[in-house]
Design an enzyme around this catalytic site. Structure first.
Site, PDB file in Angstrom:
ATOM      1  N   ASN A  16     -24.601 -43.207   0.452  1.00 55.94           N
ATOM      2  CA  ASN A  16     -24.403 -44.546  -0.118  1.00 55.94           C
ATOM      3  C   ASN A  16     -22.913 -44.869  -0.189  1.00 55.94           C
ATOM      4  O   ASN A  16     -22.079 -44.087   0.251  1.00 55.94           O
ATOM      5  CB  ASN A  16     -25.069 -44.631  -1.493  1.00 55.94           C
ATOM      6  CG  ASN A  16     -24.519 -43.595  -2.438  1.00 55.94           C
ATOM      7  OD1 ASN A  16     -23.347 -43.614  -2.781  1.00 55.94           O
ATOM      8  ND2 ASN A  16     -25.361 -42.642  -2.836  1.00 55.94           N
TER       9      ASN A  16
ATOM     10  N   LYS B 163     -33.979 -41.929 -20.230  1.00 53.16           N
ATOM     11  CA  LYS B 163     -33.388 -40.620 -19.919  1.00 53.16           C
ATOM     12  C   LYS B 163     -32.881 -39.923 -21.177  1.00 53.16           C
ATOM     13  O   LYS B 163     -32.245 -38.875 -21.091  1.00 53.16           O
ATOM     14  CB  LYS B 163     -32.246 -40.787 -18.911  1.00 53.16           C
ATOM     15  CG  LYS B 163     -32.676 -41.370 -17.573  1.00 53.16           C
ATOM     16  CD  LYS B 163     -31.642 -41.106 -16.480  1.00 53.16           C
ATOM     17  CE  LYS B 163     -31.969 -41.927 -15.250  1.00 53.16           C
ATOM     18  NZ  LYS B 163     -31.253 -41.473 -14.053  1.00 53.16           N
TER      19      LYS B 163
HETATM   20  N1  CTP Z   1     -28.484 -39.640 -11.667  1.00 50.67           N
HETATM   21  C1  CTP Z   1     -28.596 -38.284 -11.633  1.00 50.67           C
HETATM   22  N2  CTP Z   1     -29.481 -37.707 -10.747  1.00 50.67           N
HETATM   23  C2  CTP Z   1     -30.228 -38.436  -9.937  1.00 50.67           C
HETATM   24  C3  CTP Z   1     -30.111 -39.840  -9.962  1.00 50.67           C
HETATM   25  C4  CTP Z   1     -29.235 -40.402 -10.829  1.00 50.67           C
HETATM   26  O1  CTP Z   1     -27.907 -37.598 -12.374  1.00 50.67           O
HETATM   27  N3  CTP Z   1     -31.050 -37.855  -9.097  1.00 50.67           N
HETATM   28  C5  CTP Z   1     -27.564 -40.273 -12.625  1.00 50.67           C
HETATM   29  C6  CTP Z   1     -26.407 -41.007 -12.022  1.00 50.67           C
HETATM   30  O2  CTP Z   1     -25.283 -40.171 -11.886  1.00 50.67           O
HETATM   31  C7  CTP Z   1     -26.164 -42.123 -13.032  1.00 50.67           C
HETATM   32  C8  CTP Z   1     -27.557 -42.451 -13.487  1.00 50.67           C
HETATM   33  O3  CTP Z   1     -28.308 -41.277 -13.306  1.00 50.67           O
HETATM   34  O4  CTP Z   1     -25.460 -41.679 -14.149  1.00 50.67           O
HETATM   35  C9  CTP Z   1     -28.143 -43.572 -12.690  1.00 50.67           C
HETATM   36  O5  CTP Z   1     -29.483 -43.680 -12.992  1.00 50.67           O
HETATM   37  P1  CTP Z   1     -30.569 -43.995 -11.880  1.00 50.67           P
HETATM   38  O6  CTP Z   1     -31.870 -44.011 -12.588  1.00 50.67           O
HETATM   39  O7  CTP Z   1     -30.459 -43.159 -10.689  1.00 50.67           O
HETATM   40  O8  CTP Z   1     -30.105 -45.384 -11.412  1.00 50.67           O
HETATM   41  P2  CTP Z   1     -30.767 -46.155 -10.258  1.00 50.67           P
HETATM   42  O9  CTP Z   1     -30.968 -45.337  -9.017  1.00 50.67           O
HETATM   43  O10 CTP Z   1     -29.960 -47.391 -10.091  1.00 50.67           O
HETATM   44  O11 CTP Z   1     -32.173 -46.392 -10.914  1.00 50.67           O
HETATM   45  P3  CTP Z   1     -33.275 -47.440 -10.537  1.00 50.67           P
HETATM   46  O12 CTP Z   1     -33.625 -47.179  -9.127  1.00 50.67           O
HETATM   47  O13 CTP Z   1     -34.341 -47.114 -11.515  1.00 50.67           O
HETATM   48  O14 CTP Z   1     -32.631 -48.767 -10.772  1.00 50.67           O
END
Ligand code: CTP
Length: 401
Positions: free
Chosen positions: A211, A342
């Site tokens: 990304n 979370k």
């Molecule tokens: N995060 C993490 N491990 C993952 C995914 C995300 O630690 N596998 C952490 C990121 O570092 C950030 C936060 O979670 O601090 C972001 O949350 P996330 O739910 O991943 O955000 P989005 O992907 O934007 O969620 P959604 O698709 O539900 O909008």
């Protein structure tokens, strides 16, 4: 104002009319309990004599980079190591430009480069010069490099102009220094774990999913936390950002690597800040050979990656957890959902898309916790990192109260 414990401060004086205020500043610094050494540029000596500063600081004034006698007494490297703080007051437009571009053609600029002490500057110049984009760009570079700016005041100037550019009064500089110092060791003794950057999910040996995250925000937080005295471990996804000095960096590639590395380090941490843009999914199958383009259609099957942040908050409830939320809409609503779902202590939310957030040097954050919220307006990521850490620190200390 309380007296500080004896601390070494290097007072740099550059060539502006406000240099006459440096005599009073030296006196006040000593009154505050600082041990003061003065370093003057050649231009500064045109405005105030080294003898005055020597008498007030009770030490010889440092003037030349290539002075064999001075170097044998206290050379520029010793001076750089001696200083707990560097304060440059007044700081001219010329010296700001030098610092912004890393010049080292006189003693003061060389000491600034050779020292890891926090640097504070009190700019002083004509109001038109202060407004000039070249000066403002250089000031932004200094902020990005972690320099504290004691912004000039508005008022009547020596040249007759009226506007912003006057150096702060010595007593105001002392107050600003005290505030900076309070923040500077705020995280002493705290162990902080940070994830940063993007992960890469391999499809085959040459291709991957990733990304747009540059890691700049996470690196800025890691650096600011380290400057505030924290013991920092940075778990970094792929990127080309240089490792900030004084902290431990563990480089990982995939979300799964990051997950393993974080869980290994988490046992030993007080605060976990997850800034990494972790890939939510990775290919089920990782081909060991490069996929050839023989098929007309290719389907990639993806599986969900473990949520690193949620796992930490669940397995280590004593750790103060901070998540990031990057959203294109419903920012606050989604961020609050993340906080609850979370089980986090804090969420820092920012807009993304349309030149916002990813890979930018500036950002703005909405910071949310259980019973509070704070908006941090657009500013350079280094400054934003500090502001965020002030909030983290305050809430972290309140966690068990
Ligand atoms: N995060 C993490 N491990 C993952 C995914 C995300 O630690 N596998 C952490 C990121 O570092 C950030 C936060 O979670 O601090 C972001 O949350 P996330 O739910 O991943 O955000 P989005 O992907 O934007 O969620 P959604 O698709 O539900 O909008």
């Amino acid at each position: 104002m309380t007296k500080s414990q004896t601390k070494n401060i290097l007072l740099g004086i550059t060539g502006g009319i406000a240099a006459y205020k440096s005599a009073e500043l030296t006196r006040l610094l000593i009154k505050q309990g600082y041990s003061v050494r003065v370093c003057m540029t050649q231009a500064a000596t045109q405005f105030i004599t080294p003898l005055t500063l020597q008498a007030l600081s009770t030490h010889p004034v440092h003037l030349d980079l290539l002075d064999t006698q001075a170097e044998s007494a206290m050379g520029h490297i010793e001076l750089a190591r001696w200083a707990d703080h560097i304060l440059i007051a007044p700081c001219t437009a010329d010296f700001i430009a030098k610092m912004a571009h890393g010049f080292a053609d006189d003693l003061l600029s060389t000491v600034c480069l050779a020292s890891n002490a926090p640097v504070n500057i009190a700019p002083a110049m004509n109001q038109q010069m202060w407004k000039h984009p070249a000066v403002q760009n250089n000031v932004q570079t200094l902020i990005a490099n972690g320099v504290n700016i004691f912004e000039p005041a508005a008022g009547e100037q020596a040249c007759g102009d009226i506007g912003v550019g006057r150096m702060l009064e010595p007593s105001e500089i002392i107050d600003r220094l005290a505030i900076t110092e309070t923040h500077s060791r705020q995280l002493a003794g705290v162990k902080l774990l940070i994830t940063a950057g993007a992960t890469r999910e391999a499809i085959d040996p040459v291709r991957y999913l990733t990304n747009r995250s540059s890691g700049k925000m996470g690196y800025a937080i890691a650096q600011a936390a380290q400057q505030m005295g924290a013991e920092v471990t940075l778990i970094s996804g792929i990127g080309c950002l240089p490792k900030p000095s004084g902290l431990t960096r563990i480089s990982v590639e995939s979300a799964n690597d990051m997950y393993q590395a974080v869980l290994k380090q988490a046992e030993n941490c007080d605060i976990f800040i997850a800034t990494a843009a972790v890939a939510d999914y990775s290919p089920v199958q990782q081909n060991t050979h490069k996929i050839k383009k023989t098929a007309n259609h290719l389907q990639l099957e993806l599986q969900k990656n473990p949520d690193i942040l949620a796992t930490v908050s669940q397995q280590f409830p004593n750790i103060f957890t901070v998540g990031f939320a990057a959203e294109t809409d419903n920012l606050i609503q989604y961020a609050r959902q993340k906080l609850t779902n979370k089980k986090l202590d804090m969420v820092a939310a920012n807009w993304v898309g349309k030149d916002k957030g990813f890979d930018q040097t500036e950002n703005a954050l909405e910071v949310l916790w259980k019973d509070g919220q704070c908006s941090l307006p657009t500013m350079p990521k280094q400054q934003l990192a500090k502001e965020l850490l002030y909030l983290v620190e305050k809430n972290y200390r309140n966690k068990d109260k």
